[in-house]
Design an enzyme around this catalytic site. Structure first.
Site, PDB file in Angstrom:
ATOM      1  N   THR A   1       1.749  -4.723   4.274  1.00 24.16           N
ATOM      2  CA  THR A   1       1.583  -5.154   5.658  1.00 24.16           C
ATOM      3  C   THR A   1       1.042  -6.585   5.784  1.00 24.16           C
ATOM      4  O   THR A   1       1.263  -7.235   6.804  1.00 24.16           O
ATOM      5  CB  THR A   1       0.620  -4.213   6.415  1.00 24.16           C
ATOM      6  OG1 THR A   1      -0.625  -4.180   5.722  1.00 24.16           O
ATOM      7  CG2 THR A   1       1.186  -2.815   6.537  1.00 24.16           C
ATOM      8  N   ASP A   2       0.331  -7.045   4.742  1.00 15.04           N
ATOM      9  CA  ASP A   2      -0.370  -8.331   4.883  1.00 15.04           C
ATOM     10  C   ASP A   2       0.561  -9.482   5.258  1.00 15.04           C
ATOM     11  O   ASP A   2       0.203 -10.333   6.073  1.00 15.04           O
ATOM     12  CB  ASP A   2      -1.134  -8.678   3.592  1.00 15.04           C
ATOM     13  CG  ASP A   2      -2.347  -7.782   3.400  1.00 15.04           C
ATOM     14  OD1 ASP A   2      -2.759  -7.114   4.369  1.00 15.04           O
ATOM     15  OD2 ASP A   2      -2.876  -7.746   2.274  1.00 15.04           O
TER      16      ASP A   2
ATOM     17  N   ASP B   1       1.706  -6.616  -4.453  1.00 11.41           N
ATOM     18  CA  ASP B   1       0.891  -6.637  -3.243  1.00 11.41           C
ATOM     19  C   ASP B   1       1.473  -7.772  -2.402  1.00 11.41           C
ATOM     20  O   ASP B   1       1.759  -8.847  -2.933  1.00 11.41           O
ATOM     21  CB  ASP B   1      -0.558  -6.961  -3.646  1.00 11.41           C
ATOM     22  CG  ASP B   1      -1.518  -6.906  -2.471  1.00 11.41           C
ATOM     23  OD1 ASP B   1      -2.424  -6.062  -2.501  1.00 11.41           O
ATOM     24  OD2 ASP B   1      -1.381  -7.732  -1.538  1.00 11.41           O
ATOM     25  N   SER B   2       1.639  -7.550  -1.102  1.00  7.41           N
ATOM     26  CA  SER B   2       2.363  -8.573  -0.336  1.00  7.41           C
ATOM     27  C   SER B   2       1.559  -9.853  -0.160  1.00  7.41           C
ATOM     28  O   SER B   2       2.094 -10.859   0.299  1.00  7.41           O
ATOM     29  CB  SER B   2       2.837  -8.034   1.009  1.00  7.41           C
ATOM     30  OG  SER B   2       1.810  -8.045   1.957  1.00  7.41           O
TER      31      SER B   2
ATOM     32  N   GLN C   1      -3.149 -20.428  19.591  1.00  8.83           N
ATOM     33  CA  GLN C   1      -3.949 -19.477  18.800  1.00  8.83           C
ATOM     34  C   GLN C   1      -4.036 -18.122  19.498  1.00  8.83           C
ATOM     35  O   GLN C   1      -4.432 -17.135  18.879  1.00  8.83           O
ATOM     36  CB  GLN C   1      -5.377 -20.015  18.630  1.00  8.83           C
ATOM     37  CG  GLN C   1      -5.456 -21.240  17.758  1.00  8.83           C
ATOM     38  CD  GLN C   1      -6.867 -21.829  17.683  1.00  8.83           C
ATOM     39  OE1 GLN C   1      -7.846 -21.163  18.015  1.00  8.83           O
ATOM     40  NE2 GLN C   1      -6.966 -23.064  17.242  1.00  8.83           N
ATOM     41  N   CYS C   2      -3.686 -18.073  20.792  1.00  8.66           N
ATOM     42  CA  CYS C   2      -3.756 -16.795  21.521  1.00  8.66           C
ATOM     43  C   CYS C   2      -2.685 -15.846  20.996  1.00  8.66           C
ATOM     44  O   CYS C   2      -1.584 -16.269  20.671  1.00  8.66           O
ATOM     45  CB  CYS C   2      -3.518 -17.008  23.013  1.00  8.66           C
ATOM     46  SG  CYS C   2      -4.763 -18.005  23.800  1.00  8.66           S
TER      47      CYS C   2
ATOM     48  N   THR D   1       0.817  -1.222   0.000  1.00  9.55           N
ATOM     49  CA  THR D   1       0.000   0.000   0.000  1.00  9.55           C
ATOM     50  C   THR D   1       0.843   1.261   0.000  1.00  9.55           C
ATOM     51  O   THR D   1       0.478   2.268  -0.606  1.00  9.55           O
ATOM     52  CB  THR D   1      -0.894   0.009   1.268  1.00  9.55           C
ATOM     53  OG1 THR D   1      -1.782  -1.083   1.174  1.00  9.55           O
ATOM     54  CG2 THR D   1      -1.693   1.291   1.410  1.00  9.55           C
TER      55      THR D   1
ATOM     56  N   THR E   1       3.056  -9.471  14.761  1.00 10.93           N
ATOM     57  CA  THR E   1       1.971 -10.067  13.990  1.00 10.93           C
ATOM     58  C   THR E   1       0.999  -8.965  13.590  1.00 10.93           C
ATOM     59  O   THR E   1       0.847  -7.978  14.305  1.00 10.93           O
ATOM     60  CB  THR E   1       1.305 -11.194  14.841  1.00 10.93           C
ATOM     61  OG1 THR E   1       0.705 -12.117  14.000  1.00 10.93           O
ATOM     62  CG2 THR E   1       0.331 -10.689  15.841  1.00 10.93           C
TER      63      THR E   1
HETATM   64  N1  ASP Z   1      -2.492  -5.627   0.456  1.00 15.41           N
HETATM   65  C1  ASP Z   1      -1.442  -4.739   0.880  1.00 15.41           C
HETATM   66  C2  ASP Z   1      -0.158  -5.515   0.942  1.00 15.41           C
HETATM   67  O1  ASP Z   1       0.077  -6.233   1.855  1.00 15.41           O
HETATM   68  C3  ASP Z   1      -1.777  -4.149   2.207  1.00 15.41           C
HETATM   69  C4  ASP Z   1      -0.727  -3.221   2.762  1.00 15.41           C
HETATM   70  O2  ASP Z   1       0.304  -2.957   2.222  1.00 15.41           O
HETATM   71  O3  ASP Z   1      -0.973  -2.697   3.849  1.00 15.41           O
HETATM   72  O4  ASP Z   1       0.620  -5.409   0.027  1.00 15.41           O
END
Ligand code: ASP
Length: 352
Positions: free
Chosen positions: A98-99, A66-67, A288-289, A22, A175
């Site tokens: 971020t993904d 896109d990640s 999972q926590c 992003t 995370t």
């Molecule tokens: N879909 C985007 C990615 O991970 C989301 C982001 O960058 O925040 O590339």
């Protein structure tokens, strides 16, 4: 890929590596989706970078992605690039979506050994061109941290980290916890390594340093991706558990359990765990926590997993456990060797 120089003849030198996400996207006026744009526009959008006395070079991956399209091959390319340019820079900043940032930062933390320089991942929730973007702050803080030296002239943070919303987190502890808040990442089991306020405050007691600053950096790019994740949930069926635990193509399975490491105590479930374990698969228990640790000695259901040969993942994130398995399995065909390393703290990824 292209290398671009933005400033010469300064003190610290930083390589800014743009992989996508992003942070460098713009809205397509036709279908209104976010699409990648030329990295050069990011530098135009953050003129503050020019105020640093550092030399900042940039390197753009081709294609930028896109990640959610990240594959382990991107980690290998990143590791090759950083090791090839290691001697030329004081620190590296990786702009990444971020993904999957927590997966990529975890992977790089295990791929590098004896790291003496910072590798800081960052990105943003809003594109860099948006009026309220968080990208500008994130890049500026990351560059400053990547360039920071202690009084001996060594890097303040010679680790793979994620810098987001004024927090510097160890990469293999972070995370993604929020899809639209600026505080997108959390490191629940380890306090931040630094916080950026008026000044950047380093938590020096937590930052890992190499044993020997003069020893060469090690890089291991061999990865074995034959890992599955079994997320336990009420109503899970024997067929699903068998497919994941006993699949021919799987060498290791991360079992995402409840609470402190509990899973169903039903006979069919434990029999499948034993079958997978006896067939030689590496089985790892991760909770999972979002916070806390696995302890298979508290409840009978946890103990049954331990007795069936399941390893303790302690307070590992799933992202870190996956990356650690990929790296260790890539280094050795010997599952006993991998099992022993999985319960050791290699890069500050677990608390023991
Ligand atoms: N879909 C985007 C990615 O991970 C989301 C982001 O960058 O925040 O590339």
């Amino acid at each position: 890929m292209k290398m671009q120089k933005t400033r010469q003849g300064a003190k610290a030198s930083i390589l800014l590596i743009y992989t996508g996400g992003t942070i460098g996207m713009v809205q397509d006026p036709v279908d209104m989706t976010l699409k990648p744009f030329d990295f050069k526009q990011i530098l135009d959008a953050v003129p503050e970078l020019g105020k640093f006395t550092y030399r900042i070079d940039s390197y753009t991956f081709d294609p930028i992605i896109d990640s959610s399209d990240v594959e382990p091959s991107l980690w290998q390319r990143l590791a090759y690039l950083i090791s090839a340019r290691y001697g030329d820079y004081d620190g590296f900043v990786v702009l990444h979506g971020t993904d999957t940032m927590a997966y990529s930062a975890s992977a790089l933390s295990f791929m590098f050994g004896n790291l003496t320089k910072p590798v800081i991942f960052t990105g943003s929730q809003l594109p860099i061109g948006a009026p309220r973007t968080d990208g500008r702050e994130n890049i500026i803080s990351s560059v400053e941290i990547a360039a920071a030296k202690d009084t001996d002239g060594h890097a303040e943070v010679p680790e793979v980290c994620i810098c987001f919303d004024n927090m510097l987190m160890r990469g293999n502890r972070a995370t993604k916890i929020n899809s639209d808040n600026f505080r997108a990442f959390r490191s629940e089991n380890l306090p931040p390594l630094a916080e950026a306020g008026i000044n950047i405050r380093y938590n020096r007691a937590l930052i890992r340093k190499p044993e020997d600053w003069s020893a060469p950096v090690e890089v291991n790019t061999d990865l074995d991706t034959r890992v599955s994740i079994l997320k336990i949930h009420p109503g899970i069926t024997p067929q699903v558990v068998r497919n994941i635990l006993c699949g021919d193509q799987t060498r290791a399975v991360i079992i995402e359990t409840y609470g402190s490491g509990n899973a169903p105590g039903k006979e069919w479930f434990l029999n499948l765990v034993k079958e997978a374990s006896l067939s030689g698969k590496i089985l790892l228990n991760v909770t999972q926590c979002i916070g806390g640790s696995v302890n298979m000695d508290i409840y009978a259901n946890g103990k049954a997993l331990k007795e069936a040969g399941v390893l303790n993942g302690y307070d590992s994130t799933t992202e870190s456990a996956l990356a650690k398995l990929f790296c260790l399995m890539g280094q050795s065909d010997d599952n006993a060797w991998v099992r022993a390393r999985m319960e050791e703290n290699l890069r500050g990824e677990i608390t023991k």
